[in-house]
Design an enzyme around this catalytic site. Structure first.
Site, PDB file in Angstrom:
ATOM      1  N   LYS A  16     -61.014 -16.735  13.197  1.00 42.14           N
ATOM      2  CA  LYS A  16     -61.908 -16.664  14.348  1.00 42.14           C
ATOM      3  C   LYS A  16     -61.653 -17.856  15.258  1.00 42.14           C
ATOM      4  CE  LYS A  16     -66.482 -16.843  13.779  1.00 42.14           C
ATOM      5  NZ  LYS A  16     -67.876 -16.400  13.605  1.00 42.14           N
TER       6      LYS A  16
ATOM      7  N   MET B  76     -60.670 -17.574   7.212  1.00 39.54           N
ATOM      8  CA  MET B  76     -61.330 -17.049   6.007  1.00 39.54           C
ATOM      9  C   MET B  76     -60.499 -15.921   5.427  1.00 39.54           C
ATOM     10  SD  MET B  76     -64.319 -15.019   8.091  1.00 39.54           S
ATOM     11  CE  MET B  76     -63.998 -15.949   9.610  1.00 39.54           C
TER      12      MET B  76
ATOM     13  N   ASP C 142     -78.583 -13.391  12.518  1.00 40.40           N
ATOM     14  CA  ASP C 142     -77.955 -12.544  13.538  1.00 40.40           C
ATOM     15  C   ASP C 142     -77.713 -11.155  12.972  1.00 40.40           C
ATOM     16  OD1 ASP C 142     -76.514 -11.318  15.501  1.00 40.40           O
ATOM     17  OD2 ASP C 142     -74.956 -12.837  15.663  1.00 40.40           O
TER      18      ASP C 142
ATOM     19  N   ASN D  10     -71.632  -7.474  12.191  1.00 41.16           N
ATOM     20  CA  ASN D  10     -71.626  -8.449  11.098  1.00 41.16           C
ATOM     21  C   ASN D  10     -71.675  -7.791   9.725  1.00 41.16           C
ATOM     22  OD1 ASN D  10     -71.602 -10.446  13.020  1.00 41.16           O
ATOM     23  ND2 ASN D  10     -73.800 -10.857  12.911  1.00 41.16           N
TER      24      ASN D  10
ATOM     25  N   ASP E 178     -69.978 -13.372   9.571  1.00 40.65           N
ATOM     26  CA  ASP E 178     -70.573 -14.190  10.631  1.00 40.65           C
ATOM     27  C   ASP E 178     -71.847 -14.905  10.194  1.00 40.65           C
ATOM     28  OD1 ASP E 178     -71.364 -15.387  12.973  1.00 40.65           O
ATOM     29  OD2 ASP E 178     -70.790 -13.698  14.222  1.00 40.65           O
TER      30      ASP E 178
END
Length: 450
Positions: free
Chosen positions: A163, A250, A293, A298, A312
């Site tokens: 990311k 990751m 979130d 996600n 996330d």
């Protein structure tokens, strides 16, 4: 490293992120100017037709809705994130015009053009960063408000999701938040008298935390440990070699979009949402820590094994004990069918302001009665039946028109409720049927059993 077509990607989805303060301010200025021009033109047209339109009617035209969504999507960062947060938080309660703007923001995932991406990665990893990979996918597998995700493989065979934060996002958070709120005030959707300062300060703090990818990596590790041994959930693991404050590397985990199970049999949809709601309850009452979130992106689903992939963790935060206690008291009152206790619980938790509860007592009680009727039955709760939500929204709008009793809930509760509301929104999308009472019972003492 294998050739990747010189980072050729879908140019229709590429757009450079404005990274400087002046360029971002200029975008807001052009947006405000364009909206103002449309307001003047539309206002003149309606006045000529003998109408006396409100300012908010002139601001929220289809043309301005598209202009606002496009500009915020271009800015990305906190500007786009706030739009998405409003959308998820408010769910079905937004005015239709604003709901359209926010829906467009959820769908407009643009990404950096190759040149900007190369510049960002060279700054984070050095100019020879390509040599450190066997393959680096040129096209993002995901693009969101703060960053975009690429798939890569190291020479030793590690399959990674990387990311990458958009340039200038972290430095622009405070000004972006202030500018978005200014736009909302200009539209008339937010009264000038309403003190949003405490909530905005907390929103800025959380957005700064979300922009710290080393912090997010630590939060991801925290949740991996909390859920260790529960093979119903899968959490990626941080790769320290490539992680920086602006890049989070990751393990790459396969999975399908969670919305894709909408076509699966009812029992599959029910089981998936049961697991997600159980996780929310564990975060609230057991972990004392929550990923707040609820963006659908996600969550991913592995059909082979029925596992949920959780992604996330930038918005993860501690849940204060008084917040958990207020939710526990409110749930007890709901399951007991005690209208007075529900009303008081809503005030204590901060959902309802004391002034509104007193001035609109009859309306508040009618709304509580609807909720009690829906949640108080011994049957499992059908999230697909949304008729009562429309009714509550209409009743809530009647109370919202009295701006003298408007109330800003405490920030620590808002972030938790954001997760709860977003989870319910996903359950509604999947038309899931879940035994809410059974899931809550272990966390509530003396809850009447159906």
């Amino acid at each position: 490293m294998e050739e990747d077509d010189d980072f050729l990607t879908d140019r229709s989805r590429q757009r450079a992120v404005p990274s400087g303060r002046l360029s971002r301010l200029g975008t807001f200025g052009r947006l405000a100017g364009g909206v103002a021009g449309n307001v003047i033109g539309e206002g003149a047209r309606r006045l000529a037709a003998g109408e006396r339109p409100r300012v908010s009617d002139l601001v929220l035209t289809p043309g301005n809705a598209k202009r606002l969504a496009d500009r915020l999507a271009h800015l990305r960062g906190a500007a786009m994130k706030m739009g998405q947060m409003i959308s998820m938080d408010a769910g079905d309660l937004l005015p239709p015009e604003l709901a359209e703007i926010m829906a467009r923001l959820r769908d407009q995932a643009q990404h950096m053009p190759p040149g900007q991406l190369k510049t960002v990665l060279a700054k984070e990893w050095g100019k020879d960063w390509r040599r450190r990979f066997k393959r680096f996918g040129p096209t993002p597998v995901a693009a969101a408000s703060i960053g975009q995700v690429h798939r890569a493989q190291t020479p030793d065979g590690r399959d990674l999701a990387i990311k990458i934060q958009y340039p200038g996002v972290a430095k622009s958070i405070d000004s972006d938040v202030d500018n978005v709120v200014t736009l909302l005030r200009i539209s008339g959707l937010v009264p000038k008298e309403l003190d949003l300062a405490p909530l905005l300060d907390e929103a800025k703090k959380q957005l700064h935390e979300e922009a710290d990818y080393e912090r997010e990596g630590a939060e991801m590790e925290r949740f991996a440990q909390l859920l260790e041994g529960d093979d119903r959930y899968v959490v990626p693991r941080r790769d320290d070699e490539f992680t920086t404050p602006n890049v989070l590397a990751m393990s790459f985990i396969e999975g399908s979009p969670i919305e894709g199970i909408a076509d699966e049999p009812q029992d599959v949809r029910n089981e998936v949402m049961t697991r997600l709601i159980e996780l929310v309850l564990r975060e609230l009452f057991e972990f004392g820590h929550m990923q707040t979130d609820p963006n659908f992106a996600n969550y991913r689903y592995q059909a082979d094994g029925g596992r949920l992939v959780l992604l996330d963790f930038g918005a993860s935060r501690a849940v204060e004990r008084h917040v958990s206690a207020n939710y526990r008291n409110l749930l007890r009152a709901l399951f007991a069918g005690d209208r007075d206790a529900v009303r008081q619980g809503a005030i204590d938790a901060g959902f309802l302001g004391p002034a509104a509860a007193e001035k609109h007592r009859a309306l508040v009680d009618r709304m509580i009665d609807i909720v009690l009727r829906e949640i108080g039955t011994p049957e499992r709760f059908d999230f697909g039946d949304r008729a009562f939500v429309t009714t509550l929204a209409e009743m809530g709008q009647e109370m919202a028109e009295d701006r003298e009793t408007w109330h800003v809930p405490p920030a620590d509760m808002i972030f938790v409720q954001r997760k709860i509301s977003g989870t319910a929104l996903l359950a509604a999308r999947l038309k899931a049927v879940v035994d809410i009472r059974a899931l809550c019972a272990p966390y509530l003492e003396d809850v009447p059993q159906a």
